[in-house]
Design an enzyme around this catalytic site. Structure first.
Site, PDB file in Angstrom:
ATOM      1  N   GLU A   1       0.841  -1.227   0.000  1.00 36.16           N
ATOM      2  CA  GLU A   1       0.000   0.000   0.000  1.00 36.16           C
ATOM      3  C   GLU A   1       0.867   1.265   0.000  1.00 36.16           C
ATOM      4  OE1 GLU A   1      -3.740  -0.029   1.905  1.00 36.16           O
ATOM      5  OE2 GLU A   1      -3.936  -2.203   1.713  1.00 36.16           O
TER       6      GLU A   1
HETATM    7  N1  CAA Z   1      -6.286  11.746  -3.592  1.00 38.28           N
HETATM    8  C1  CAA Z   1      -6.817  12.222  -4.727  1.00 38.28           C
HETATM    9  N2  CAA Z   1      -6.124  12.412  -5.870  1.00 38.28           N
HETATM   10  C2  CAA Z   1      -4.810  12.141  -5.845  1.00 38.28           C
HETATM   11  C3  CAA Z   1      -4.169  11.659  -4.684  1.00 38.28           C
HETATM   12  C4  CAA Z   1      -4.955  11.459  -3.523  1.00 38.28           C
HETATM   13  N3  CAA Z   1      -4.446  10.994  -2.370  1.00 38.28           N
HETATM   14  N4  CAA Z   1      -2.859  11.453  -4.974  1.00 38.28           N
HETATM   15  C5  CAA Z   1      -2.685  11.809  -6.254  1.00 38.28           C
HETATM   16  N5  CAA Z   1      -3.873  12.219  -6.791  1.00 38.28           N
HETATM   17  C6  CAA Z   1      -4.129  12.727  -8.127  1.00 38.28           C
HETATM   18  C7  CAA Z   1      -3.357  14.007  -8.386  1.00 38.28           C
HETATM   19  O1  CAA Z   1      -4.065  15.127  -7.929  1.00 38.28           O
HETATM   20  C8  CAA Z   1      -3.220  13.987  -9.882  1.00 38.28           C
HETATM   21  O2  CAA Z   1      -4.431  14.410 -10.456  1.00 38.28           O
HETATM   22  P1  CAA Z   1      -4.487  15.375 -11.782  1.00 38.28           P
HETATM   23  O3  CAA Z   1      -3.960  14.577 -12.908  1.00 38.28           O
HETATM   24  O4  CAA Z   1      -5.927  15.697 -11.931  1.00 38.28           O
HETATM   25  O5  CAA Z   1      -3.625  16.549 -11.481  1.00 38.28           O
HETATM   26  C9  CAA Z   1      -3.086  12.497 -10.195  1.00 38.28           C
HETATM   27  O6  CAA Z   1      -3.655  11.796  -9.095  1.00 38.28           O
HETATM   28  C10 CAA Z   1      -1.653  12.076 -10.400  1.00 38.28           C
HETATM   29  O7  CAA Z   1      -0.980  12.354  -9.170  1.00 38.28           O
HETATM   30  P2  CAA Z   1       0.594  12.517  -9.068  1.00 38.28           P
HETATM   31  O8  CAA Z   1       1.071  13.463 -10.118  1.00 38.28           O
HETATM   32  O9  CAA Z   1       0.907  12.811  -7.648  1.00 38.28           O
HETATM   33  O10 CAA Z   1       1.094  11.028  -9.455  1.00 38.28           O
HETATM   34  P3  CAA Z   1       2.527  10.402  -9.463  1.00 38.28           P
HETATM   35  O11 CAA Z   1       2.699   9.644 -10.704  1.00 38.28           O
HETATM   36  O12 CAA Z   1       3.559  11.447  -9.119  1.00 38.28           O
HETATM   37  O13 CAA Z   1       2.427   9.295  -8.294  1.00 38.28           O
HETATM   38  C11 CAA Z   1       2.474   8.356  -6.093  1.00 38.28           C
HETATM   39  C12 CAA Z   1       2.224   9.580  -6.983  1.00 38.28           C
HETATM   40  C13 CAA Z   1       2.119   8.860  -4.707  1.00 38.28           C
HETATM   41  C14 CAA Z   1       3.932   7.903  -6.113  1.00 38.28           C
HETATM   42  C15 CAA Z   1       1.533   7.172  -6.513  1.00 38.28           C
HETATM   43  O14 CAA Z   1       1.907   6.628  -7.748  1.00 38.28           O
HETATM   44  C16 CAA Z   1       1.493   6.064  -5.475  1.00 38.28           C
HETATM   45  O15 CAA Z   1       0.789   6.167  -4.468  1.00 38.28           O
HETATM   46  N6  CAA Z   1       2.252   4.943  -5.714  1.00 38.28           N
HETATM   47  C17 CAA Z   1       2.203   3.774  -4.827  1.00 38.28           C
HETATM   48  C18 CAA Z   1       1.116   2.838  -5.238  1.00 38.28           C
HETATM   49  C19 CAA Z   1       0.702   1.933  -4.118  1.00 38.28           C
HETATM   50  O16 CAA Z   1       0.430   2.358  -2.986  1.00 38.28           O
HETATM   51  N7  CAA Z   1       0.567   0.641  -4.411  1.00 38.28           N
HETATM   52  C20 CAA Z   1       0.093  -0.284  -3.455  1.00 38.28           C
HETATM   53  C21 CAA Z   1      -0.551  -1.445  -4.142  1.00 38.28           C
HETATM   54  S1  CAA Z   1      -2.059  -1.952  -3.443  1.00 38.28           S
HETATM   55  C22 CAA Z   1      -1.651  -2.998  -2.158  1.00 38.28           C
HETATM   56  O17 CAA Z   1      -0.544  -3.079  -1.707  1.00 38.28           O
HETATM   57  C23 CAA Z   1      -2.822  -3.701  -1.609  1.00 38.28           C
HETATM   58  C24 CAA Z   1      -2.539  -4.990  -0.956  1.00 38.28           C
HETATM   59  O18 CAA Z   1      -2.869  -6.024  -1.478  1.00 38.28           O
HETATM   60  C25 CAA Z   1      -1.990  -5.007   0.413  1.00 38.28           C
END
Ligand code: CAA
Length: 389
Positions: free
Chosen positions: A363
């Site tokens: 996550e």
């Molecule tokens: N809430 C709402 N919108 C959001 C947001 C949030 N928390 N975070 C980002 N966004 C939106 C941004 O506003 C942006 O929107 P616009 O295009 O309209 O401007 C869009 O999403 C893209 O955001 P970023 O430019 O910030 O995206 P990024 O490419 O820089 O990535 C990141 C950001 C935080 C690194 C993201 O890719 C991320 O969270 N990566 C990790 C993924 C993850 O957690 N994977 C876990 C897998 S699931 C799992 O593990 C479950 C299990 O089985 C245990």
């Protein structure tokens, strides 16, 4: 500031503690060693209302708040983290995602089964090349008019071999990049859904982690969540709440290791007195207790922000980052306090140490949490004191 829990929250915590200590603890070592999915135990969690703890009772859930969810997760994670990750993904990713962003038809069709544990849910975002960089989705969902055609592979899917419903994130319009991504509710009984082998893991060994392959799966249009292109935002928003669940899992792991180390240190004697009476051990216990209390404040506060309708995405990232560090550090200390006994499976602490590691990875890794937090810091988003800042 009010640090007291309501009667209902205390009752949930007590019920979860009793269930974990009486029902989960007896077989947890054997299940871990055999990588055996806790099927009966997960069914019991469904019957007790732990699998749909925050879901509205009109959809079959327990209708409780995030704080109650955190308290239950914490107690269950002191004992069995294969059970608690199944609970966390089902509650805060799958049920919450459908209840918050799904249509009324989707909620009525899927939530009653998911909230009671008749069905288990999986969250399918990660791919061989899309882990931290979640925008790089290779799984495609081509719009065919009345349905989407889903093709691709998802990795490390929690409950992958036992779930009946997948929330699948896939790319529909590559030219729009992350704004072309969609999220779908996919039933695993549909043609073209294939479950790969179970992963042999360091920790949470009995949780059911698989690769999933989708080949020409026909997904009805009505199973898309939200507007066309909402899928990436859906994943991010859902994961913000999911991270509170994993932070509470980390808190429980640290707390479980602390409880074991404290009890052991009072029983075990060396140099003529219990080892707890030696400063070397007493100071370790003092540091553990302090760090766990600090993590608790952060995790509970993230839950409180969510329950009070405030922005919690940074608070949940901070809570997960910190609580998972505390879990890793202090499970190692708990093993150290147990000495040679800590290194053998019979004493539970080595399993908690192995389980702790994943809380720094899934996550969103600790590095991803720091991306989220640092972006907020640079924008000037700070949370204490709550209110105008
Ligand atoms: N809430 C709402 N919108 C959001 C947001 C949030 N928390 N975070 C980002 N966004 C939106 C941004 O506003 C942006 O929107 P616009 O295009 O309209 O401007 C869009 O999403 C893209 O955001 P970023 O430019 O910030 O995206 P990024 O490419 O820089 O990535 C990141 C950001 C935080 C690194 C993201 O890719 C991320 O969270 N990566 C990790 C993924 C993850 O957690 N994977 C876990 C897998 S699931 C799992 O593990 C479950 C299990 O089985 C245990």
């Amino acid at each position: 500031m009010n640090f007291s829990l309501t009667e209902e929250q205390l009752a949930v915590k007590e019920a979860a503690r009793e269930f974990a200590q009486k029902e989960l603890k007896p077989g947890v070592i054997e299940r871990d060693s055999k990588m055996e999915f806790p099927k009966e135990q997960v069914r019991a969690m469904g019957e007790l209302g732990f699998l749909g703890i925050m879901v509205d009772p009109k959809y079959g859930g327990s209708g409780m708040d995030t704080m109650s969810y955190v308290l239950a997760m914490e107690e269950i994670s002191k004992v069995d983290n294969s059970c608690s990750v199944t609970m966390s993904v089902n509650n805060s990713l799958v049920c919450w995602g459908i209840e918050t962003f799904g249509t009324e038809e989707q909620k009525q069709k899927y939530l009653p089964k998911l909230a009671t544990g008749e069905w288990i849910g999986s969250f399918c975002l990660s791919e061989p090349e899309a882990g931290s960089d979640a925008t790089m989705q290779r799984t495609t969902a081509v719009d065919m008019g009345d349905h989407y055609l889903l093709n691709g592979t998802k990795n490390w899917i929690t409950s992958g071999g036992s779930s009946s419903v997948h929330l699948v994130i896939a790319q529909t319009n590559p030219e729009k990049k992350h704004r072309g991504i969609n999220a779908f509710i996919v039933e695993t009984s549909w043609d073209g859904v294939v479950v790969g082998a179970k992963e042999d893991k360091l920790g949470i060994r009995s949780s059911d982690t698989h690769t999933i392959m989708y080949t020409d799966v026909k997904v009805p249009k009505e199973n898309r969540i939200g507007e066309d292109g909402f899928g990436f935002k859906f994943a991010m928003k859902t994961l913000s709440g999911g991270r509170i669940g994993i932070a509470s899992q980390a808190l429980g792991i640290a707390g479980g290791a602390y409880e074991l180390a404290l009890a052991y240190s009072k029983e075990r004697e060396a140099f003529g007195k219990p080892i707890s009476q030696h400063q070397a051990i007493a100071f370790k216990l003092a540091k553990m207790a302090t760090d766990i209390e600090a993590a608790k404040m952060m995790v509970y506060r993230a839950a409180w922000l969510k329950d009070n309708g405030m922005d919690y995405s940074q608070a949940s990232a901070m809570a997960k980052l910190y609580a998972s560090e505390v879990a890793m550090k202090h499970t190692v200390e708990a093993v150290q306090i147990h000495g040679g006994y800590g290194f053998v499976k019979e004493y539970h602490v080595e399993r908690l140490m192995r389980d702790a590691k994943i809380t720094q990875i899934y996550e969103g890794t600790s590095e991803v949490q720091q991306i989220v937090i640092s972006r907020g810091v640079l924008k000037g988003d700070v949370y204490l004191p709550v209110g105008e800042n």
